[in-house]
Write an enzyme that holds these catalytic residues in place. Sequence first.
Site, PDB file in Angstrom:
ATOM      1  N   CYS A   1      17.359  27.933  20.972  1.00  0.00           N
ATOM      2  CA  CYS A   1      17.460  26.519  20.594  1.00  0.00           C
ATOM      3  C   CYS A   1      17.126  25.595  21.775  1.00  0.00           C
ATOM      4  CB  CYS A   1      18.843  26.258  20.001  1.00  0.00           C
ATOM      5  SG  CYS A   1      18.862  24.833  18.906  1.00  0.00           S
TER       6      CYS A   1
ATOM      7  N   HIS B   1      21.187  30.987  16.414  1.00  0.00           N
ATOM      8  CA  HIS B   1      22.470  31.221  17.073  1.00  0.00           C
ATOM      9  C   HIS B   1      23.182  32.324  16.293  1.00  0.00           C
ATOM     10  CE1 HIS B   1      22.284  27.513  19.498  1.00  0.00           C
ATOM     11  NE2 HIS B   1      21.875  26.881  18.412  1.00  0.00           N
TER      12      HIS B   1
HETATM   13  N1  GLN Z   1      19.408  19.521  21.586  1.00  0.00           N
HETATM   14  C1  GLN Z   1      18.477  20.334  20.852  1.00  0.00           C
HETATM   15  C2  GLN Z   1      18.215  19.820  19.451  1.00  0.00           C
HETATM   16  O1  GLN Z   1      19.072  19.183  18.869  1.00  0.00           O
HETATM   17  C3  GLN Z   1      18.978  21.770  20.828  1.00  0.00           C
HETATM   18  C4  GLN Z   1      20.243  21.959  20.019  1.00  0.00           C
HETATM   19  C5  GLN Z   1      20.884  23.313  20.184  1.00  0.00           C
HETATM   20  O2  GLN Z   1      20.666  23.983  21.183  1.00  0.00           O
HETATM   21  N2  GLN Z   1      21.728  23.723  19.251  1.00  0.00           N
HETATM   22  O3  GLN Z   1      17.161  20.066  18.936  1.00  0.00           O
END
Ligand code: GLN
Length: 298
Positions: free
Chosen positions: A121, A221
């Site tokens: 992510c 995740h």
């Molecule tokens: N900040 C990034 C987004 O919102 C990654 C989010 C995350 O790692 N869950 O796209």
Amino acid sequence: MSPSDPVVPEDVSGAVPAGRSEPPGTPSGRDPLRIVHIYPHLLGTYGDAGNALVLGQRARSRGIPVEIITVQPGEPVPAQGDIYLLGGGEDAKQTAAAHELREDGGILVAARRGAAILGICAGYQLLGETFLGVGGAVTPGLGLLDVRTGRLEQRAVGNILARPAADTWLPDLIGFENHGGATTLGPGAGALGYVTVGVGNGDGRETEGAVQGVVFGTYLHGPALALNPAFADRLLATAVGDLAPLDDLLSDRLRHHRLTEVLPASARAGRVDRITALLRGRKPTGASGATASLSEVP
Ligand code: GLN
């Protein structure tokens, strides 16, 4: 070299900071596999720290000694690691992590050596060329994946299932996504998979994640490697070669439950409706790391 190219220091000594889980040199006679866990306090949402534990455990179960090196912001990133892990995080933490990693340069040296890297992510986005950081500013990433990240119209939150790209040799990829970023692949990167449930890259081509050599990025995740042990083994194999099979009964059961109960419910809830009741009743194969494939489901 363009102005956005990362500056890579010449020093490749890779001093290892505190945080070793085992001393180097073990009775097995081989050097430990060095798993470098980057900035867990900045990048570690939704249990991503579990990816380091899964890799370590799957290596140790095969008699491979392991050294998990946890690097916090401000500490040097060792350049001599075998596998590097970066988890997810909010935009501000992601921006700070990208800046520190570029300044430090250790992971860039490691990438040039051919070390495997997995970004989840935020970690995925910052491995790319650019992403939207604090306040939506276009922010340079590490340039290790030919991807660029903009914004989704609507944040993607929920369960995700992806049919893996054929050349990954992986079973279906399952996890949980929560991101506002939309990632577009350039010609240098291949898709890790194609979304069946969920959003993934959100690029309008139904792709999920990216792979470029042994650099991997994904929105999964979960933690991703606990839910997808074959993916964990794929990373391990880049460092240690062929792997003996493991008894994966527990993770097969976990995957089976996700595939037959959780993901169909997500699909029925309207995230993406191409997954059907055909999923019900499928049984895990029982083979190591391999669970009933949904690839042929219409
Ligand atoms: N900040 C990034 C987004 O919102 C990654 C989010 C995350 O790692 N869950 O796209």
